[in-house]
Design an enzyme around this catalytic site. Structure first.
Site, PDB file in Angstrom:
ATOM      1  N   GLU A  37     -37.400 121.168 -19.375  1.00 24.49           N
ATOM      2  CA  GLU A  37     -38.357 119.869 -19.554  1.00 24.49           C
ATOM      3  C   GLU A  37     -39.450 119.604 -18.524  1.00 24.49           C
ATOM      4  OE1 GLU A  37     -35.864 116.523 -20.660  1.00 24.49           O
ATOM      5  OE2 GLU A  37     -37.726 115.300 -20.735  1.00 24.49           O
ATOM      6  N   ARG A 264     -22.374 123.179 -15.457  1.00 20.80           N
ATOM      7  CA  ARG A 264     -23.518 123.214 -14.610  1.00 20.80           C
ATOM      8  C   ARG A 264     -23.134 123.729 -13.172  1.00 20.80           C
ATOM      9  NH1 ARG A 264     -27.073 118.859 -16.091  1.00 20.80           N
ATOM     10  NH2 ARG A 264     -27.786 118.930 -14.158  1.00 20.80           N
ATOM     11  N   LYS A 274     -32.385 116.740 -11.692  1.00 21.78           N
ATOM     12  CA  LYS A 274     -33.807 116.584 -11.389  1.00 21.78           C
ATOM     13  C   LYS A 274     -34.231 115.013 -11.229  1.00 21.78           C
ATOM     14  CE  LYS A 274     -35.523 118.739 -14.980  1.00 21.78           C
ATOM     15  NZ  LYS A 274     -36.366 119.156 -16.184  1.00 21.78           N
TER      16      LYS A 274
HETATM   17  P1  ATP Z   1     -31.150 117.554 -14.663  1.00 20.24           P
HETATM   18  O1  ATP Z   1     -30.016 116.922 -15.237  1.00 20.24           O
HETATM   19  O2  ATP Z   1     -31.236 117.958 -13.412  1.00 20.24           O
HETATM   20  O3  ATP Z   1     -32.581 116.579 -14.619  1.00 20.24           O
HETATM   21  P2  ATP Z   1     -31.928 118.779 -16.898  1.00 20.24           P
HETATM   22  O4  ATP Z   1     -30.810 119.781 -17.522  1.00 20.24           O
HETATM   23  O5  ATP Z   1     -32.261 117.681 -17.887  1.00 20.24           O
HETATM   24  O6  ATP Z   1     -31.929 118.930 -15.477  1.00 20.24           O
HETATM   25  P3  ATP Z   1     -34.009 120.502 -18.077  1.00 20.24           P
HETATM   26  O7  ATP Z   1     -35.356 120.878 -17.520  1.00 20.24           O
HETATM   27  O8  ATP Z   1     -33.615 120.159 -19.424  1.00 20.24           O
HETATM   28  O9  ATP Z   1     -33.358 119.828 -17.101  1.00 20.24           O
HETATM   29  O10 ATP Z   1     -33.061 122.104 -18.190  1.00 20.24           O
HETATM   30  C1  ATP Z   1     -33.450 123.276 -18.345  1.00 20.24           C
HETATM   31  C2  ATP Z   1     -32.263 124.046 -18.516  1.00 20.24           C
HETATM   32  O11 ATP Z   1     -31.486 124.200 -17.381  1.00 20.24           O
HETATM   33  C3  ATP Z   1     -31.330 123.434 -19.505  1.00 20.24           C
HETATM   34  O12 ATP Z   1     -30.598 124.526 -20.395  1.00 20.24           O
HETATM   35  C4  ATP Z   1     -30.441 123.082 -18.562  1.00 20.24           C
HETATM   36  O13 ATP Z   1     -28.785 122.966 -19.323  1.00 20.24           O
HETATM   37  C5  ATP Z   1     -30.389 123.911 -17.561  1.00 20.24           C
HETATM   38  N1  ATP Z   1     -29.542 123.162 -16.260  1.00 20.24           N
HETATM   39  C6  ATP Z   1     -30.179 122.136 -15.767  1.00 20.24           C
HETATM   40  N2  ATP Z   1     -29.380 121.712 -14.597  1.00 20.24           N
HETATM   41  C7  ATP Z   1     -28.545 122.861 -14.418  1.00 20.24           C
HETATM   42  C8  ATP Z   1     -27.509 123.013 -13.547  1.00 20.24           C
HETATM   43  N3  ATP Z   1     -27.186 122.158 -12.525  1.00 20.24           N
HETATM   44  N4  ATP Z   1     -26.713 124.312 -13.643  1.00 20.24           N
HETATM   45  C9  ATP Z   1     -27.111 124.948 -14.857  1.00 20.24           C
HETATM   46  N5  ATP Z   1     -27.842 124.854 -15.568  1.00 20.24           N
HETATM   47  C10 ATP Z   1     -28.861 123.973 -15.532  1.00 20.24           C
HETATM   48 MG    MG Z   2     -32.468 117.920 -20.027  1.00 22.66          MG
END
Ligand code: ATP
Ligand code: MG
Length: 560
Positions: A37, A264, A274
């Site tokens: 995102e 994660r 994020k």
């Molecule tokens: P955050 O929780 O840090 O804001 P998010 O998961 O909402 O991150 P996205 O931009 O939606 O951020 O993530 C893109 C992809 O990266 C998704 O498939 C998500 O599951 C994966 N991802 C995000 N954080 C991690 C992590 N700490 N470890 C592994 N994969 C991750």
């Molecule tokens: Mg997300």
């Protein structure tokens, strides 16, 4: 990139893919996606997901797309879109031909929503946000049907079109899926599909839309539209999988990707969320997303971490379903191993002490030859100027010391790296008793002599005073003092665990002249000091600012 393709670690996701491929489930096709995102910069957790998705696509000779899940224009920006592209690219993955935006499917997603309404599977709901929450129930009590749930298809179609046309105010209505208000899974209690956002400008679609699809709805359908076969996501989406499947089954899409969840990455002494990283940036706790202390890809790049080391780290930590927290030492050893092999050596004195070689001619300069790497001869040699006045590091001298101190001691000898053996004859102090200068003599017969043939206690590094270039060095320490800063139940605000000494700036340092010509992304090993690279933003010609990428040895074990 071969190291990714050549190393095929076994994990539960590969087992699923293998059995799907054997069963010819998707006609032999394999496709994944990395779906960020664009509401922040990528961090090391995302690197895990990127390496997993793109890495699998390479191994299974399939395809991985980069898709921006850009359904929430209020929090998204073009700046983040650009930064994410740069980071994925830098990590070593190609996506140019397969770059997508969920927003480019908005028309299709709208048509699917109309289909749901026509099938009696979606309705326009006029409950307020607060009422919607009340009706939803809790983990232990079922929800209640909305009074608008049984609206006629005709009325729903009319209202939904008028939502799109911008007739209604933000928050006044939602389009909801008609699933099951009594479901034990809250995600299935008639989740929202579309919300009204009339006045925001979307970075891709501008003002074309007054309504925006919700993530859960847009995500599974975008996967299906693109022909993704395996949709890999983190564990928090496990409870959303029934909804993922409900949308695809109810709409009867041509493709039905399989969602698989993995844990994660959590990295100790930092945070991988994020939202929380945004707080650090917006609260000015750090100097932007690319602050070298940040666990962001852009921060790590600026700090000098090689992309290859990050990929190696992602391989080493593996993929499981168990919640875990990875030690920073693992990431750092990947960086250190890579740099040890690839970094040219140079000499820099961080905390200088003046040394005058009494028996060396006043105006003479010698260009001594030094290897750029102790093992790798193909990295060549360089010239290092030697002259009468040098600097050594303050910590490399003691007036008196026992045998364990293998550096320079008054009346004793030491070898200068790549140069001569010197002896310290005289120590000059200021009025406070502080050592300010050493008078030494050199032995001209010791240049290039096998150290075995002319044994001295130790070897220290040095820089010629006249030729050395002053530089500022930024020494980073861990960003937080707590291994799990955002999981400490005793504090509300994780920023209390920030390490106040995470950035120390050294302003007296001096480096050999060859380094001044270096490209900013080149990481050096400053011998005996650690790995350093020019800061891409702060270094300008005539004004060198270096970041310490990493120490020579693991400093986490003994201190954490
Ligand atoms: P955050 O929780 O840090 O804001 P998010 O998961 O909402 O991150 P996205 O931009 O939606 O951020 O993530 C893109 C992809 O990266 C998704 O498939 C998500 O599951 C994966 N991802 C995000 N954080 C991690 C992590 N700490 N470890 C592994 N994969 C991750
Ligand atoms: Mg997300």
């Amino acid at each position: 990139m071969n190291e990714i393709a050549d190393t095929k670690p076994s994990n539960f996701i590969r087992h699923i893919i293998d059995s799907d491929m054997t069963a010819n489930k998707y006609g032999g096709h394999f496709q994944t996606r990395f779906p960020p995102e664009p509401n922040g910069y990528l961090h090391i957790g995302h690197a895990k997901s990127i390496c997993l998705n793109f890495g699998l696509a390479m191994d299974y000779k399939g395809l991985c797309t980069l898709r921006f899940d850009d359904t929430n224009p209020q929090k998204e920006e073009e700046e983040f879109v650009d930064a994410i592209k740069t980071d994925v690219h830098w990590l070593g993955f190609e996506f140019e031909k397969h770059l997508h935006y969920a927003s480019s499917y908005f028309e299709k997603l709208y048509a699917y929503a109309v289909q749901l309404i026509e099938q009696g599977d979606a309705y326009v709901c006029d409950l307020s946000a607060e009422e919607t929450r009340e009706y939803r129930g809790t983990l232990t009590t079922p929800g209640k049907d909305s009074p608008y749930r049984e609206r006629s298809i005709k009325e729903n179609l009319d209202l939904f079109k008028r939502m799109r046309d911008g007739e209604f105010e933000d928050g006044s209505r939602l389009l909801r899926a008609k699933v099951d208000m009594a479901s034990a899974n809250i995600n299935l209690r008639d989740p929202a599909i579309y919300r009204i956002r009339r006045d925001v400008v979307h970075h891709q679609t501008g003002t074309a839309w007054s309504i925006y699809p919700m993530y859960d709805y847009a995500h599974c359908l975008s996967d299906a539209i693109e022909g993704v076969t395996h949709s890999l996501c983190t564990l928090e989406f496990e409870d959303h999988r029934p909804l993922y499947d409900w949308f695809l089954n109810t709409i009867k899409t041509e493709h039905h990707p399989k969602q698989i969840e993995f844990s994660r990455l959590n990295l100790q002494y930092t945070i991988t969320s994020k939202r929380k990283l945004t707080k650090l940036v917006e609260g000015n706790f750090v100097n932007g997303w690319n602050d070298p202390r940040m666990p962001t890809i852009t921060g790590m790049r600026r700090r000098g971490y090689p992309a290859e080391a990050l990929r190696e780290f992602c391989l080493r930590i593996g993929v499981t379903k168990a919640d875990n927290s990875v030690e920073m030492g693992i990431l750092e050893s990947c960086v250190r191993e890579n740099l040890n092999e690839n970094s040219p050596r140079a000499m820099a004195v961080l905390d200088p002490l003046k040394v005058v070689i009494s028996n060396y001619p006043e105006d003479k300069t010698e260009q001594l030859i030094a290897p750029n790497h102790p093992q790798n001869e193909s990295m060549g040699t360089r010239e290092v100027p030697f002259s009468k006045t040098l600097y050594i590091d303050k910590s490399d001298f003691k007036e008196e010391a026992n045998n364990k101190f293998k550096r320079l001691v008054k009346d004793k000898e030491v070898r200068l790296r790549n140069a001569y053996v010197i002896r310290c004859d005289e120590v000059i102090k200021d009025e406070l008793g502080e050592v300010v200068e050493l008078r030494c003599s050199y032995d001209p017969a010791t240049l290039g002599v096998n150290p075995e043939d002319r044994k001295v206690k130790g070897v220290i590094h040095w820089v010629s005073a006249k030729h050395g270039i002053p530089l500022e060095i930024r020494v980073f320490d861990r960003l937080f003092n707590h291994p799990h800063p955002d999981m400490d139940k005793d504090v509300d605000d994780f920023t209390v665990h920030l390490n106040p000494d995470s950035l120390i700036t050294l302003t007296q340092s001096i480096v050999e002249p060859s380094v001044a010509l270096a490209a900013s992304n080149l990481v050096y090993q400053f011998e005996r000091e650690g790995y350093f690279c020019a800061d891409s933003e702060l270094s300008a010609s005539g004004n060198l600012v270096f970041n310490r990428t990493i120490t020579l040895r693991d400093t986490w074990v003994k201190t954490s």
